[in-house]
Write an enzyme that holds these catalytic residues in place. Structure first.
Site, PDB file in Angstrom:
ATOM      1  N   LYS A  13      -2.090  17.455  -2.822  1.00 36.97           N
ATOM      2  CA  LYS A  13      -2.464  17.626  -1.405  1.00 36.97           C
ATOM      3  C   LYS A  13      -1.221  17.542  -0.507  1.00 36.97           C
ATOM      4  O   LYS A  13      -1.039  18.369   0.383  1.00 36.97           O
ATOM      5  CB  LYS A  13      -3.458  16.547  -0.950  1.00 36.97           C
ATOM      6  CG  LYS A  13      -4.741  16.480  -1.730  1.00 36.97           C
ATOM      7  CD  LYS A  13      -5.698  15.436  -1.155  1.00 36.97           C
ATOM      8  CE  LYS A  13      -5.218  13.997  -1.234  1.00 36.97           C
ATOM      9  NZ  LYS A  13      -5.100  13.427  -2.578  1.00 36.97           N
ATOM     10  N   ARG A  88     -12.217  10.262   3.311  1.00 38.34           N
ATOM     11  CA  ARG A  88     -12.298   9.932   1.898  1.00 38.34           C
ATOM     12  C   ARG A  88     -13.657   9.331   1.543  1.00 38.34           C
ATOM     13  O   ARG A  88     -13.886   8.987   0.379  1.00 38.34           O
ATOM     14  CB  ARG A  88     -11.236   8.886   1.586  1.00 38.34           C
ATOM     15  CG  ARG A  88     -10.087   9.363   0.722  1.00 38.34           C
ATOM     16  CD  ARG A  88      -9.127   8.214   0.659  1.00 38.34           C
ATOM     17  NE  ARG A  88      -8.214   8.254  -0.424  1.00 38.34           N
ATOM     18  CZ  ARG A  88      -6.960   8.689  -0.324  1.00 38.34           C
ATOM     19  NH1 ARG A  88      -6.535   9.207   0.790  1.00 38.34           N
ATOM     20  NH2 ARG A  88      -6.164   8.599  -1.350  1.00 38.34           N
ATOM     21  N   ARG A 127       5.606  11.024 -11.695  1.00 40.97           N
ATOM     22  CA  ARG A 127       6.070  10.672 -10.349  1.00 40.97           C
ATOM     23  C   ARG A 127       6.543   9.215 -10.311  1.00 40.97           C
ATOM     24  O   ARG A 127       7.554   8.905  -9.715  1.00 40.97           O
ATOM     25  CB  ARG A 127       4.911  10.886  -9.353  1.00 40.97           C
ATOM     26  CG  ARG A 127       5.250  10.555  -7.921  1.00 40.97           C
ATOM     27  CD  ARG A 127       4.305  11.230  -6.953  1.00 40.97           C
ATOM     28  NE  ARG A 127       3.145  10.411  -6.643  1.00 40.97           N
ATOM     29  CZ  ARG A 127       2.096  10.830  -5.917  1.00 40.97           C
ATOM     30  NH1 ARG A 127       2.047  12.067  -5.480  1.00 40.97           N
ATOM     31  NH2 ARG A 127       1.090  10.034  -5.667  1.00 40.97           N
ATOM     32  N   ARG A 135       5.790   4.249  -5.813  1.00 42.66           N
ATOM     33  CA  ARG A 135       4.682   3.640  -5.067  1.00 42.66           C
ATOM     34  C   ARG A 135       3.914   2.722  -5.999  1.00 42.66           C
ATOM     35  O   ARG A 135       3.532   3.142  -7.102  1.00 42.66           O
ATOM     36  CB  ARG A 135       3.707   4.716  -4.598  1.00 42.66           C
ATOM     37  CG  ARG A 135       4.319   5.781  -3.748  1.00 42.66           C
ATOM     38  CD  ARG A 135       3.207   6.747  -3.391  1.00 42.66           C
ATOM     39  NE  ARG A 135       3.701   7.963  -2.793  1.00 42.66           N
ATOM     40  CZ  ARG A 135       2.933   9.021  -2.575  1.00 42.66           C
ATOM     41  NH1 ARG A 135       1.658   9.014  -2.912  1.00 42.66           N
ATOM     42  NH2 ARG A 135       3.424  10.087  -2.018  1.00 42.66           N
ATOM     43  N   ARG A 146      -7.828   4.226  -9.054  1.00 35.99           N
ATOM     44  CA  ARG A 146      -7.836   5.251  -8.004  1.00 35.99           C
ATOM     45  C   ARG A 146      -8.774   6.397  -8.368  1.00 35.99           C
ATOM     46  O   ARG A 146      -9.456   6.951  -7.516  1.00 35.99           O
ATOM     47  CB  ARG A 146      -6.415   5.754  -7.750  1.00 35.99           C
ATOM     48  CG  ARG A 146      -5.562   4.692  -7.092  1.00 35.99           C
ATOM     49  CD  ARG A 146      -4.117   5.062  -7.063  1.00 35.99           C
ATOM     50  NE  ARG A 146      -3.823   6.154  -6.146  1.00 35.99           N
ATOM     51  CZ  ARG A 146      -2.737   6.909  -6.225  1.00 35.99           C
ATOM     52  NH1 ARG A 146      -1.865   6.702  -7.181  1.00 35.99           N
ATOM     53  NH2 ARG A 146      -2.531   7.859  -5.343  1.00 35.99           N
TER      54      ARG A 146
HETATM   55  P1  AMP Z   1      -2.780   8.647  -0.630  1.00 38.88           P
HETATM   56  O1  AMP Z   1      -1.310   8.741  -0.428  1.00 38.88           O
HETATM   57  O2  AMP Z   1      -3.562   9.641   0.157  1.00 38.88           O
HETATM   58  O3  AMP Z   1      -3.170   8.648  -2.102  1.00 38.88           O
HETATM   59  O4  AMP Z   1      -3.223   7.215  -0.049  1.00 38.88           O
HETATM   60  C1  AMP Z   1      -2.651   6.025  -0.525  1.00 38.88           C
HETATM   61  C2  AMP Z   1      -3.575   4.854  -0.250  1.00 38.88           C
HETATM   62  O5  AMP Z   1      -3.785   4.713   1.165  1.00 38.88           O
HETATM   63  C3  AMP Z   1      -4.974   4.966  -0.832  1.00 38.88           C
HETATM   64  O6  AMP Z   1      -5.014   4.582  -2.194  1.00 38.88           O
HETATM   65  C4  AMP Z   1      -5.758   4.015   0.076  1.00 38.88           C
HETATM   66  O7  AMP Z   1      -5.496   2.666  -0.243  1.00 38.88           O
HETATM   67  C5  AMP Z   1      -5.122   4.269   1.428  1.00 38.88           C
HETATM   68  N1  AMP Z   1      -5.805   5.366   2.166  1.00 38.88           N
HETATM   69  C6  AMP Z   1      -5.289   6.583   2.490  1.00 38.88           C
HETATM   70  N2  AMP Z   1      -6.188   7.330   3.155  1.00 38.88           N
HETATM   71  C7  AMP Z   1      -7.300   6.571   3.262  1.00 38.88           C
HETATM   72  C8  AMP Z   1      -8.591   6.775   3.829  1.00 38.88           C
HETATM   73  N3  AMP Z   1      -8.925   7.948   4.421  1.00 38.88           N
HETATM   74  N4  AMP Z   1      -9.495   5.772   3.754  1.00 38.88           N
HETATM   75  C9  AMP Z   1      -9.181   4.602   3.181  1.00 38.88           C
HETATM   76  N5  AMP Z   1      -8.004   4.339   2.611  1.00 38.88           N
HETATM   77  C10 AMP Z   1      -7.052   5.298   2.636  1.00 38.88           C
END
Ligand code: AMP
Length: 192
Positions: A13, A88, A127, A135, A146
């Site tokens: 994404k 999400r 990654r 991360r 996840r």
């Molecule tokens: P991502 O980089 O999009 O995978 O997001 C990393 C982390 O941020 C996720 O594993 C969640 O802990 C938090 N996060 C990101 N977007 C959301 C969302 N829309 N709702 C809740 N938690 C989020």
């Protein structure tokens, strides 16, 4: 143009949104990035959400929606924006719908990037190995959690957006450029 990108962790994404953001000259809003930055900066919100972030759980719907609500009021969003990682959950999607209708705006579409589980697992592991400061949520131990969260909380959004005739599936396998061409096909179909 207001587009939502949905995909499991590691589906690409971020990569696609970055490229599309340059192509359309509209901002790429990654909620994961916003939260990671808040954590790194040690802001009050960052401190509050650090543990949740590291283990791959979701932060609360209210908090993340408030962040998106405020961020999208920024003048750089006046011609549209790309949402990467939001919504999400179904409550977040409802809140996004309310926010947009309050502003007389509407979603142009939702792009679902599909990548088989084995391939995303491979990408995330890679990654984690390659990043200078990996991360914590990409640690191999956090990945199954996840995926579980994605299946339970985010996958129901697919039906939600199918019902609203907004969902567009994109094959997320192949090179980033292959995938981008598929994304552009959708975008041009949506009239941009
Ligand atoms: P991502 O980089 O999009 O995978 O997001 C990393 C982390 O941020 C996720 O594993 C969640 O802990 C938090 N996060 C990101 N977007 C959301 C969302 N829309 N709702 C809740 N938690 C989020």
């Amino acid at each position: 143009m207001i587009l939502v990108f949905i995909g499991s962790p590691g589906a690409g994404k971020g990569t696609q949104c970055e490229q599309l953001s340059r192509h359309l000259s509209i901002p790429h809003l990654s909620t994961g990035e916003i939260l990671r930055k808040a954590k790194a900066d040690g802001t009050p919100i960052g401190k509050k959400i650090a543990a949740v972030l590291d283990c791959g759980e979701l932060v609360s719907d209210e908090l993340i929606t408030k962040i998106v609500d405020e961020r999208t009021l920024n003048p750089d969003c006046k011609n549209g924006f790309l949402l990467d990682g939001f919504p999400r959950t179904i409550p977040q999607a409802d809140l996004l719908g309310e926010m947009l209708s309050r502003r007389n705006q509407q979603l142009s579409g939702v792009v679902y990037l599909r990548v088989p589980r084995e391939e995303v697992f491979e990408r995330l592991t890679q990654r984690y190995k390659e990043m200078e400061t990996p991360r914590p949520e990409d640690h191999p131990d956090a990945i199954p959690k996840r995926f579980e969260v994605f299946a339970k909380k985010t996958e129901p959004l697919l039906d939600y957006y199918i019902e609203r005739e907004l969902l567009h599936r994109v094959d997320g396998t192949g090179t980033p450029q292959n995938v981008f061409e598929r994304v552009l096909n959708i975008v041009s179909m949506l009239g941009v």
